[in-house]
Design a protein around this motif. Structure first.
Motif, mmCIF file in Angstrom:
data_model
loop_
_atom_site.group_PDB
_atom_site.id
_atom_site.type_symbol
_atom_site.label_atom_id
_atom_site.label_comp_id
_atom_site.label_asym_id
_atom_site.label_seq_id
_atom_site.Cartn_x
_atom_site.Cartn_y
_atom_site.Cartn_z
ATOM 1 N N ALA A 11 42.307 -47.409 -68.151
ATOM 2 C CA ALA A 11 42.346 -46.129 -68.391
ATOM 3 C C ALA A 11 43.367 -45.113 -68.009
ATOM 4 C CB ALA A 11 41.117 -45.775 -68.814
ATOM 5 N N LEU A 12 43.116 -44.823 -66.904
ATOM 6 C CA LEU A 12 43.574 -44.386 -65.757
ATOM 7 C C LEU A 12 45.161 -44.473 -66.324
ATOM 8 C CD1 LEU A 12 41.724 -44.052 -62.832
ATOM 9 C CD2 LEU A 12 41.041 -42.913 -64.748
ATOM 10 N N ILE A 13 45.303 -45.971 -65.817
ATOM 11 C CA ILE A 13 47.066 -45.661 -66.174
ATOM 12 C C ILE A 13 47.480 -45.215 -67.521
ATOM 13 C CG2 ILE A 13 49.028 -47.675 -66.366
ATOM 14 C CD1 ILE A 13 47.516 -49.239 -64.781
ATOM 15 N N ALA A 14 46.977 -45.280 -68.293
ATOM 16 C CA ALA A 14 47.168 -44.741 -69.451
ATOM 17 C C ALA A 14 47.180 -43.471 -70.173
ATOM 18 C CB ALA A 14 46.506 -45.722 -71.150
ATOM 19 N N ALA A 15 46.284 -42.818 -69.114
ATOM 20 C CA ALA A 15 46.016 -41.281 -69.197
ATOM 21 C C ALA A 15 47.178 -40.992 -68.789
ATOM 22 C CB ALA A 15 45.246 -41.091 -68.604
ATOM 23 N N HIS A 16 47.811 -41.611 -67.631
ATOM 24 C CA HIS A 16 49.170 -40.950 -67.168
ATOM 25 C C HIS A 16 50.231 -40.905 -68.422
ATOM 26 C CE1 HIS A 16 49.464 -39.728 -63.155
ATOM 27 N NE2 HIS A 16 48.756 -41.244 -62.625
ATOM 28 N N LEU A 17 49.771 -41.539 -69.518
ATOM 29 C CA LEU A 17 51.481 -41.609 -70.237
ATOM 30 C C LEU A 17 51.175 -40.177 -71.458
ATOM 31 C CD1 LEU A 17 53.278 -42.957 -72.285
ATOM 32 C CD2 LEU A 17 51.578 -44.356 -72.889
ATOM 33 N N ALA A 18 49.780 -40.168 -71.551
ATOM 34 C CA ALA A 18 48.812 -38.914 -72.543
ATOM 35 C C ALA A 18 49.184 -37.741 -71.700
ATOM 36 C CB ALA A 18 47.755 -39.428 -72.378
ATOM 37 N N ASN A 19 49.104 -38.406 -70.543
ATOM 38 C CA ASN A 19 49.770 -36.502 -69.446
ATOM 39 C C ASN A 19 51.109 -36.314 -70.050
ATOM 40 O OD1 ASN A 19 48.960 -34.345 -67.884
ATOM 41 N ND2 ASN A 19 49.778 -35.695 -65.744
ATOM 42 N N ILE A 20 51.775 -37.563 -70.141
ATOM 43 C CA ILE A 20 53.781 -37.466 -69.784
ATOM 44 C C ILE A 20 53.741 -37.170 -71.195
ATOM 45 C CG2 ILE A 20 55.495 -39.004 -70.399
ATOM 46 C CD1 ILE A 20 54.636 -40.653 -67.745
ATOM 47 N N ILE A 21 53.125 -37.456 -72.470
ATOM 48 C CA ILE A 21 53.723 -36.601 -73.710
ATOM 49 C C ILE A 21 52.857 -35.400 -73.613
ATOM 50 C CG2 ILE A 21 51.949 -36.918 -75.738
ATOM 51 C CD1 ILE A 21 51.880 -40.117 -75.297
#
Length: 374
Positions: free
Chosen positions: A242-252
């Motif tokens: 979830a933290l790794i995916a949060a980085h993707l959400a953060n980039i978006i």
């Protein structure tokens, strides 16, 4: 009476109010380059301020040299140590600028740099505390069970483990994140959480990270229970993904404000593609594995959907508002559907009958092999 006459030398000037008018998004900072342009293009005298003079003054008052002027630095600009005539021009220019700007909007500075948002005050504590708790629990069971190895101990009878026979003890859907099957499993999760989580916490603060982490852990256990209903579950990989995916959400949501955005995106896509590829290979070849790739994927999806809602957005566009609410609805719908299946339709997925009473012997509990979300 003109606007400027309201602020003649015979009337006290409320410099805090002037600062707030120039600070169009109300975040407590004025971009230095933006303030420079205001001062240069607002003539209030026959002798306009020169480019070099404005640069020198702003450099002098930007004490931390971060490219932004806060309220304290703004007061320094008002009283900048130059001759009285120049200082008077600066003050009148600031007043004229404040009254010429549009009303304050909710749109952030377009060129706010993401790295400027990193802060150690308050220090990031959530991720280190979670990792410390996981290490402490591992040490406790290693000492009580007397077995320490790369893939042991596995505390089968722990009240924290996700036990498919005891799913009515609802805390197990989250508490399993404190258990790990061996020091290799523990080390991998702790390193990922520290490496990925601390930078996020420094920008987005602890409570947002807590929501993300718990969402990933819960999604991981529900998904693993649905697709592998007979297996036990330990590990915090759902939260880590979830933290790794949060980085993707953060980039978006912060694409324009984030440095090296393409590099970050490629790294994340490569990481997920590798995990999905391994999962597909193991599935197609029927290779036995104790790794719950389903928990990984569910944690990642939860982090992506929840991250777009909870993480700070430095410059919010209309399409991002729509996207985050769509993501929240999808996440809540998936979680609700999984809970309904667990509660009302357990036979559909072959779940064990719930057995919350403690009547199973230790030998029976040790029989099955657990699924370990590494």
């Amino acid at each position: 009476m003109s606007r400027q006459s309201r602020n003649s030398r015979y009337e006290p000037i409320n410099w805090h109010e002037i600062f707030q008018k120039i600070d169009s998004d109300g975040d407590g900072y004025i971009l230095r380059s933006e303030l420079k342009q205001y001062l240069l293009r607002t003539p209030v005298s026959e002798v306009p301020l020169s480019d070099d003079m404005v640069d020198s003054m702003l450099y002098h008052v930007d004490y931390d040299n971060d490219g932004f002027i806060n309220l304290q630095e703004f007061y320094g600009l008002v009283n900048v140590p130059v001759d009285s005539k120049t200082r008077s021009i600066v003050q009148r220019t600031l007043v004229a600028t404040a009254f010429s700007l549009a009303p304050r909007s909710q749109v952030s500075h377009g060129d706010r740099h993401y790295i400027a948002e990193y802060s150690c005050c308050p220090p990031p504590l959530l991720i280190p505390l979670l990792c410390t708790a996981q290490v402490g629990v591992f040490i406790y069971y290693a000492m009580t069970m007397g077995d320490v190895g790369p893939y042991s101990p596995v505390p089968w009878s722990s009240p924290l483990i996700y036990d498919p026979k005891r799913r009515l003890e609802m805390w197990r859907f989250i508490s399993y994140m404190f258990l790990h099957a061996g020091y290799v499993h523990l080390l991998s999760n702790v390193v990922v959480a520290l490496f990925v989580g601390i930078p996020l916490e420094m920008v987005h603060k602890w409570w947002r990270l807590l929501i993300l982490y718990i969402a990933g852990v819960l999604a991981g256990s529900l998904a693993a229970s649905l697709l592998d209903p007979k297996s036990y579950l330990v590990g915090a990989s759902g939260g880590c993904y979830a933290l790794i995916a949060a980085h993707l959400a953060n980039i978006i949501i912060n694409w324009a404000e984030m440095p090296f955005n393409w590099v970050r995106l490629v790294v994340l896509i490569t990481l997920m593609a590798t995990d999905i590829g391994v999962f597909a290979y193991m599935t197609l070849t029927n290779t036995a594995s104790r790794v719950s790739y389903v928990a990984h994927l569910a944690g990642f999806v939860a982090g992506l959907l929840v991250g777009m809602v909870t993480l700070r957005n430095l410059r919010e566009h209309k399409w991002e508002v729509v996207l985050k609410w769509v993501g929240l609805v999808i996440f809540l719908a998936l979680i609700t559907a999984a809970i309904i299946i667990h509660v009302f339709f357990p036979d559909l997925i072959g779940l064990y009958p719930p057995m919350p009473e403690r009547r199973l012997s230790e030998s029976l509990i040790k029989a099955p092999e657990p699924t370990v979300s590494v």
